[in-house]
Motif scaffolding. Structure first.
Motif, mmCIF file in Angstrom:
data_model
loop_
_atom_site.group_PDB
_atom_site.id
_atom_site.type_symbol
_atom_site.label_atom_id
_atom_site.label_comp_id
_atom_site.label_asym_id
_atom_site.label_seq_id
_atom_site.Cartn_x
_atom_site.Cartn_y
_atom_site.Cartn_z
ATOM 1 N N MET A 39 0.860 -1.165 0.000
ATOM 2 C CA MET A 39 0.000 0.000 0.000
ATOM 3 C C MET A 39 0.901 1.221 0.000
ATOM 4 O O MET A 39 1.787 1.343 0.843
ATOM 5 N N LEU A 40 0.679 2.099 -0.938
ATOM 6 C CA LEU A 40 1.482 3.311 -1.072
ATOM 7 C C LEU A 40 0.583 4.538 -1.047
ATOM 8 O O LEU A 40 -0.485 4.540 -1.658
ATOM 9 N N ALA A 41 1.024 5.576 -0.363
ATOM 10 C CA ALA A 41 0.350 6.862 -0.438
ATOM 11 C C ALA A 41 0.953 7.624 -1.609
ATOM 12 O O ALA A 41 2.161 7.545 -1.859
ATOM 13 N N VAL A 42 0.114 8.345 -2.337
ATOM 14 C CA VAL A 42 0.587 9.144 -3.475
ATOM 15 C C VAL A 42 0.151 10.592 -3.278
ATOM 16 O O VAL A 42 -0.859 10.862 -2.638
ATOM 17 N N GLN A 43 0.935 11.506 -3.830
ATOM 18 C CA GLN A 43 0.662 12.937 -3.696
ATOM 19 C C GLN A 43 0.770 13.614 -5.053
ATOM 20 O O GLN A 43 1.426 13.112 -5.963
ATOM 21 N N GLU A 44 0.142 14.771 -5.130
ATOM 22 C CA GLU A 44 0.210 15.631 -6.306
ATOM 23 C C GLU A 44 -0.222 14.899 -7.579
ATOM 24 O O GLU A 44 0.388 15.030 -8.635
ATOM 25 N N VAL A 45 -1.297 14.140 -7.461
ATOM 26 C CA VAL A 45 -1.858 13.408 -8.600
ATOM 27 C C VAL A 45 -2.874 14.312 -9.279
ATOM 28 O O VAL A 45 -3.792 14.824 -8.637
ATOM 29 N N GLU A 46 -2.712 14.476 -10.589
ATOM 30 C CA GLU A 46 -3.579 15.391 -11.327
ATOM 31 C C GLU A 46 -5.039 14.965 -11.299
ATOM 32 O O GLU A 46 -5.924 15.771 -11.039
ATOM 33 N N ASN A 47 -5.313 13.697 -11.595
ATOM 34 C CA ASN A 47 -6.702 13.235 -11.676
ATOM 35 C C ASN A 47 -6.744 11.706 -11.771
ATOM 36 O O ASN A 47 -5.694 11.052 -11.769
ATOM 37 N N GLU A 48 -7.948 11.159 -11.870
ATOM 38 C CA GLU A 48 -8.101 9.704 -11.965
ATOM 39 C C GLU A 48 -7.452 9.141 -13.224
ATOM 40 O O GLU A 48 -6.915 8.034 -13.205
ATOM 41 N N GLN A 49 -7.481 9.890 -14.313
ATOM 42 C CA GLN A 49 -6.867 9.409 -15.554
ATOM 43 C C GLN A 49 -5.364 9.191 -15.378
ATOM 44 O O GLN A 49 -4.805 8.239 -15.921
ATOM 45 N N ALA A 50 -4.717 10.050 -14.610
ATOM 46 C CA ALA A 50 -3.277 9.886 -14.361
ATOM 47 C C ALA A 50 -3.027 8.589 -13.591
ATOM 48 O O ALA A 50 -2.092 7.845 -13.902
ATOM 49 N N MET A 51 -3.865 8.304 -12.602
ATOM 50 C CA MET A 51 -3.710 7.059 -11.846
ATOM 51 C C MET A 51 -4.031 5.847 -12.723
ATOM 52 O O MET A 51 -3.355 4.813 -12.618
ATOM 53 N N GLU A 52 -5.025 5.956 -13.578
ATOM 54 C CA GLU A 52 -5.342 4.850 -14.487
ATOM 55 C C GLU A 52 -4.177 4.566 -15.425
ATOM 56 O O GLU A 52 -3.870 3.406 -15.702
ATOM 57 N N ARG A 53 -3.501 5.616 -15.898
ATOM 58 C CA ARG A 53 -2.312 5.416 -16.739
ATOM 59 C C ARG A 53 -1.212 4.698 -15.963
ATOM 60 O O ARG A 53 -0.557 3.798 -16.495
#
Length: 143
Positions: free
Chosen positions: A1-15
């Motif tokens: 399990m990783l925490a992520v920061q400064e993610v633009e949107n769901e599409q960025a995470m899907e990529r």
């Protein structure tokens, strides 16, 4: 399990999930918080970890528009449960063009840290009370 920061949107995470899968990683899933305008915080995880509930800890957003809420995930795997808090504290940057602006950012970060500590203390105290209740219940059933 990783925490992520400064993610633009769901599409960025899907990529990101797609790239991980394409490179032989097991299937990943993610959750993102709603606050943060264009820079969200979230979690990246893979089964068997389950994220059972996600909520925002609004008290960490000490100044709306300048700071973000924390993102709390209630997780479980193989009968073990835990909470995980992701935060993105206020930083100083090139936008802090004067010593006064830099100090304001530091002050906001300190206020956020105080709120995180208060949240952690209240969570620990609630957990200890629950443990004491469970111990009393178990003791009364074994008598």
């Amino acid at each position: 399990m990783l925490a992520v920061q400064e993610v633009e949107n769901e599409q960025a995470m899907e990529r990101l999930v797609h790239i991980l899968r394409r490179n032989g990683m097991k299937e990943y899933r993610f959750v993102l918080g709603a606050s943060g305008n264009k820079q969200h915080i979230g979690f990246l995880f893979r089964p068997p970890v389950q994220v059972d509930k996600v909520s925002e800890v609004e008290s960490i957003a000490v100044e709306k528009g300048k700071t973000r809420a924390g993102l709390l995930a209630e997780c479980s795997v193989s009968g073990f449960s835990w909470q995980m808090l992701a935060v993105h504290l206020k930083s100083t940057s090139h936008a802090d063009s004067t010593p006064a602006l830099e100090e304001r950012s530091r002050s906001l970060r300190q206020a956020q840290a105080s709120q995180i500590r208060a949240w952690a203390d209240s969570t620990r105290n609630a957990s200890q009370q629950q443990d004491r209740k469970s111990t009393r219940l178990n003791s009364s059933h074994s008598s």
